[in-house]
Motif scaffolding. Sequence first.
Motif, PDB file in Angstrom:
ATOM      1  N   THR B  21      13.102  30.680 -19.767  1.00 25.83           N
ATOM      2  CA  THR B  21      12.212  30.455 -21.271  1.00 25.83           C
ATOM      3  C   THR B  21      13.412  28.854 -21.744  1.00 25.83           C
ATOM      4  OG1 THR B  21      13.358  31.600 -22.533  1.00 25.83           O
ATOM      5  CG2 THR B  21      11.311  32.269 -21.254  1.00 25.83           C
ATOM      6  N   VAL B  22      12.333  28.142 -22.053  1.00 21.68           N
ATOM      7  CA  VAL B  22      12.760  27.369 -23.631  1.00 21.68           C
ATOM      8  C   VAL B  22      11.716  27.929 -24.726  1.00 21.68           C
ATOM      9  CG1 VAL B  22      13.342  25.265 -24.181  1.00 21.68           C
ATOM     10  CG2 VAL B  22      13.106  25.773 -22.131  1.00 21.68           C
ATOM     11  N   PRO B  23      11.896  28.409 -25.817  1.00 18.15           N
ATOM     12  CA  PRO B  23      11.488  28.995 -26.771  1.00 18.15           C
ATOM     13  C   PRO B  23      10.085  27.960 -27.289  1.00 18.15           C
ATOM     14  CG  PRO B  23      13.544  28.866 -27.548  1.00 18.15           C
ATOM     15  CD  PRO B  23      13.830  28.429 -26.423  1.00 18.15           C
ATOM     16  N   CYS B  24       9.171  28.627 -27.591  1.00 15.68           N
ATOM     17  CA  CYS B  24       8.416  28.147 -28.475  1.00 15.68           C
ATOM     18  C   CYS B  24       7.774  29.474 -29.632  1.00 15.68           C
ATOM     19  CB  CYS B  24       6.929  27.519 -28.053  1.00 15.68           C
ATOM     20  SG  CYS B  24       5.415  27.299 -28.944  1.00 15.68           S
ATOM     21  N   LYS B  25       7.291  29.031 -31.227  1.00  9.25           N
ATOM     22  CA  LYS B  25       6.555  29.893 -32.346  1.00  9.25           C
ATOM     23  C   LYS B  25       6.009  31.330 -31.113  1.00  9.25           C
ATOM     24  CE  LYS B  25       6.312  30.173 -37.130  1.00  9.25           C
ATOM     25  NZ  LYS B  25       5.755  29.293 -37.881  1.00  9.25           N
ATOM     26  N   GLN B  26       4.786  30.619 -30.654  1.00 11.51           N
ATOM     27  CA  GLN B  26       3.920  31.137 -30.363  1.00 11.51           C
ATOM     28  C   GLN B  26       4.494  32.076 -28.809  1.00 11.51           C
ATOM     29  OE1 GLN B  26       0.415  28.396 -29.071  1.00 11.51           O
ATOM     30  NE2 GLN B  26       0.065  28.212 -30.880  1.00 11.51           N
ATOM     31  N   LEU B  27       5.083  32.133 -28.327  1.00  6.45           N
ATOM     32  CA  LEU B  27       5.573  32.628 -27.071  1.00  6.45           C
ATOM     33  C   LEU B  27       6.516  33.524 -27.842  1.00  6.45           C
ATOM     34  CD1 LEU B  27       6.188  29.535 -24.390  1.00  6.45           C
ATOM     35  CD2 LEU B  27       4.354  31.211 -24.754  1.00  6.45           C
ATOM     36  N   ALA B  28       7.283  33.582 -28.459  1.00  6.64           N
ATOM     37  CA  ALA B  28       7.922  34.690 -29.028  1.00  6.64           C
ATOM     38  C   ALA B  28       8.135  36.103 -28.577  1.00  6.64           C
ATOM     39  CB  ALA B  28       8.402  34.644 -30.481  1.00  6.64           C
ATOM     40  N   GLY B  29       7.184  36.611 -28.688  1.00  6.04           N
ATOM     41  CA  GLY B  29       6.655  38.310 -28.295  1.00  6.04           C
ATOM     42  C   GLY B  29       6.618  38.035 -27.219  1.00  6.04           C
ATOM     43  N   VAL B  30       6.093  37.713 -25.670  1.00  3.98           N
ATOM     44  CA  VAL B  30       6.407  37.159 -24.278  1.00  3.98           C
ATOM     45  C   VAL B  30       8.047  37.233 -23.838  1.00  3.98           C
ATOM     46  CG1 VAL B  30       5.112  34.419 -23.675  1.00  3.98           C
ATOM     47  CG2 VAL B  30       4.644  37.153 -21.659  1.00  3.98           C
ATOM     48  N   ILE B  31       8.128  36.363 -24.795  1.00  6.38           N
ATOM     49  CA  ILE B  31      10.085  35.728 -24.816  1.00  6.38           C
ATOM     50  C   ILE B  31      10.430  36.970 -24.744  1.00  6.38           C
ATOM     51  CG2 ILE B  31      12.201  34.657 -24.914  1.00  6.38           C
ATOM     52  CD1 ILE B  31      10.161  32.425 -25.266  1.00  6.38           C
ATOM     53  N   ASP B  32      10.306  37.750 -25.453  1.00 10.32           N
ATOM     54  CA  ASP B  32      10.810  39.163 -26.276  1.00 10.32           C
ATOM     55  C   ASP B  32      10.744  40.266 -25.327  1.00 10.32           C
ATOM     56  OD1 ASP B  32      11.933  38.571 -27.988  1.00 10.32           O
ATOM     57  OD2 ASP B  32      10.366  39.081 -30.038  1.00 10.32           O
ATOM     58  N   ILE B  67       8.339  30.157 -15.150  1.00 17.22           N
ATOM     59  CA  ILE B  67       9.359  29.056 -16.644  1.00 17.22           C
ATOM     60  C   ILE B  67       7.943  29.531 -17.271  1.00 17.22           C
ATOM     61  CG2 ILE B  67       8.310  26.700 -15.817  1.00 17.22           C
ATOM     62  CD1 ILE B  67      10.981  25.593 -16.827  1.00 17.22           C
ATOM     63  N   ILE B  68       8.428  29.730 -18.893  1.00 22.89           N
ATOM     64  CA  ILE B  68       7.672  30.010 -19.988  1.00 22.89           C
ATOM     65  C   ILE B  68       8.128  29.063 -21.041  1.00 22.89           C
ATOM     66  CG2 ILE B  68       7.360  31.319 -22.247  1.00 22.89           C
ATOM     67  CD1 ILE B  68       7.271  33.538 -19.790  1.00 22.89           C
ATOM     68  N   MET B  69       6.955  27.601 -21.520  1.00 19.38           N
ATOM     69  CA  MET B  69       7.717  26.323 -22.211  1.00 19.38           C
ATOM     70  C   MET B  69       6.867  26.280 -23.110  1.00 19.38           C
ATOM     71  SD  MET B  69       7.901  23.860 -18.933  1.00 19.38           S
ATOM     72  CE  MET B  69       6.130  22.918 -18.546  1.00 19.38           C
ATOM     73  N   LEU B  95       4.407  29.193 -17.499  1.00 16.16           N
ATOM     74  CA  LEU B  95       3.091  30.126 -18.449  1.00 16.16           C
ATOM     75  C   LEU B  95       3.195  28.803 -19.966  1.00 16.16           C
ATOM     76  CD1 LEU B  95       1.395  32.317 -19.722  1.00 16.16           C
ATOM     77  CD2 LEU B  95       3.333  33.486 -20.188  1.00 16.16           C
ATOM     78  N   ILE B  96       2.399  27.606 -20.808  1.00 21.16           N
ATOM     79  CA  ILE B  96       2.242  27.288 -21.475  1.00 21.16           C
ATOM     80  C   ILE B  96       2.251  27.162 -22.452  1.00 21.16           C
ATOM     81  CG2 ILE B  96       2.503  24.677 -22.183  1.00 21.16           C
ATOM     82  CD1 ILE B  96       2.443  24.356 -18.849  1.00 21.16           C
ATOM     83  N   SER B  97       2.451  27.465 -23.156  1.00 21.85           N
ATOM     84  CA  SER B  97       1.885  27.615 -25.178  1.00 21.85           C
ATOM     85  C   SER B  97       1.356  25.999 -25.431  1.00 21.85           C
ATOM     86  CB  SER B  97       3.292  27.407 -26.565  1.00 21.85           C
ATOM     87  OG  SER B  97       3.920  26.365 -26.362  1.00 21.85           O
ATOM     88  N   TYR B  98      -0.021  25.925 -25.468  1.00 19.74           N
ATOM     89  CA  TYR B  98      -0.887  24.157 -25.777  1.00 19.74           C
ATOM     90  C   TYR B  98      -0.824  24.000 -27.315  1.00 19.74           C
ATOM     91  CZ  TYR B  98      -4.505  21.250 -24.387  1.00 19.74           C
ATOM     92  OH  TYR B  98      -5.432  19.744 -23.992  1.00 19.74           O
ATOM     93  N   ARG B  99       0.454  23.725 -27.644  1.00 23.92           N
ATOM     94  CA  ARG B  99       0.448  22.945 -29.057  1.00 23.92           C
ATOM     95  C   ARG B  99      -0.468  22.075 -29.361  1.00 23.92           C
ATOM     96  NH1 ARG B  99       4.797  25.533 -32.602  1.00 23.92           N
ATOM     97  NH2 ARG B  99       3.810  24.803 -33.592  1.00 23.92           N
ATOM     98  N   GLY B 100      -0.710  21.731 -30.443  1.00 25.39           N
ATOM     99  CA  GLY B 100      -2.042  21.176 -30.864  1.00 25.39           C
ATOM    100  C   GLY B 100      -3.072  20.794 -30.669  1.00 25.39           C
ATOM    101  N   GLU B 101      -3.650  22.252 -30.805  1.00 26.58           N
ATOM    102  CA  GLU B 101      -4.533  22.723 -30.920  1.00 26.58           C
ATOM    103  C   GLU B 101      -5.390  23.612 -31.532  1.00 26.58           C
ATOM    104  OE1 GLU B 101      -7.369  22.341 -27.519  1.00 26.58           O
ATOM    105  OE2 GLU B 101      -6.302  20.756 -27.991  1.00 26.58           O
ATOM    106  N   ILE B 102      -6.545  23.711 -32.059  1.00 22.66           N
ATOM    107  CA  ILE B 102      -7.637  24.266 -33.321  1.00 22.66           C
ATOM    108  C   ILE B 102      -6.308  25.694 -33.456  1.00 22.66           C
ATOM    109  CG2 ILE B 102      -9.410  24.666 -34.409  1.00 22.66           C
ATOM    110  CD1 ILE B 102      -9.360  21.944 -33.239  1.00 22.66           C
TER     111      ILE B 102
END
Lengths: 187, 165
Positions: B21-32, B67-69, B95-102
Amino acid sequence: MIRSEVLKTLIPMISDQLVVSNIGLPSQELHLLDDQPTNFYMLGTMGLASSIGLGLALAQKAKVIAIDGDGSVLTNFGTLPTIANNPADNFILLIIDNGSYGSTGDQPTYAGMKTSLAKVAEACGCDNVVECSAEDTAAAVQAALDGDKMTIIVSKCESGNIKVPVIDMDAPVIRHRFMAEVSRRNA
Amino acid sequence: MSINQKIVNDFIKNKIEFVTTVPCKQLAGVIDEIETSKDIYHIPSNKEDEGMGLCAGAYMGGKRSAIIMQNTAIGVTINTLVTLIQYYNIPLPMLISYRGEIGEPVACQVEMAVHTKALLNQLNIPTYHFHTQSDADELDGILNHSFMAKKPVAILTDASFWQGA
């Protein structure tokens, strides 16, 4: 001694071990000297030999030697803290440090100037770091294979290349025969 | 069951045992959730291309990996996706957090969001966009598809998806 000469001295001890070898000339030289199903040749993706080697070592029991270069470690510096903090005692990272980007025309690297990869590895938390001369590399690799501790070896050798053909084996074939061998050793 | 638990359960169901994993705020829960799972070896990586190298090695060692990123990583990993993962036919669920959307509060994230699907399309990577929580019902099938086809797959999870968590 140049890299190909160092590799030649290693063949008797690594021929039957799982080896992940770096992109470009290191893979081509290993392929020419001693092609084995236990060799995973990187045909692209500079910098990831140590990462692939660590992932492989963590996932199964057999010993793994990743043969990397100073330029490739410099391009993927983040690998050293990951290696230090996820120790796999079946993993040996051999950095052939000739102070140059050999496959691209021997341009100098910072490892051949002020930067010590052995000290960087130690600063990253790697416990067993051995820096040795080209001539002493075979003995260092044998000692690492005989021990059961993750070891980083920095082999200081001269810059220079021999003429070697490119590897024409298809990438999935390289992977497939390598995985069959990994599986056999873990059966 | 939380959405994070559901995702990790689908990973385990598909025999994924090695996750970087490389972290992202949106992914914090799934990384935990990955970190606490007994069935998964969690190895944080410092950069996503490094992570893909770890995953390729683990796969060749007999452990299914993922990978989670964040989607910004697509810019970092194109060479690795093409010359390692795709060239050697290595399966890799991303599994990718899609930042920059609505719903995105950080304007700079939109700059990569506008390129994300175009880049994945250019790379011929099967891409799935999770917008609502029920979209995650497809995850089990998507993971299975990646390992069957020995290809990377991208699962883009946007802010709307995570706000429903």
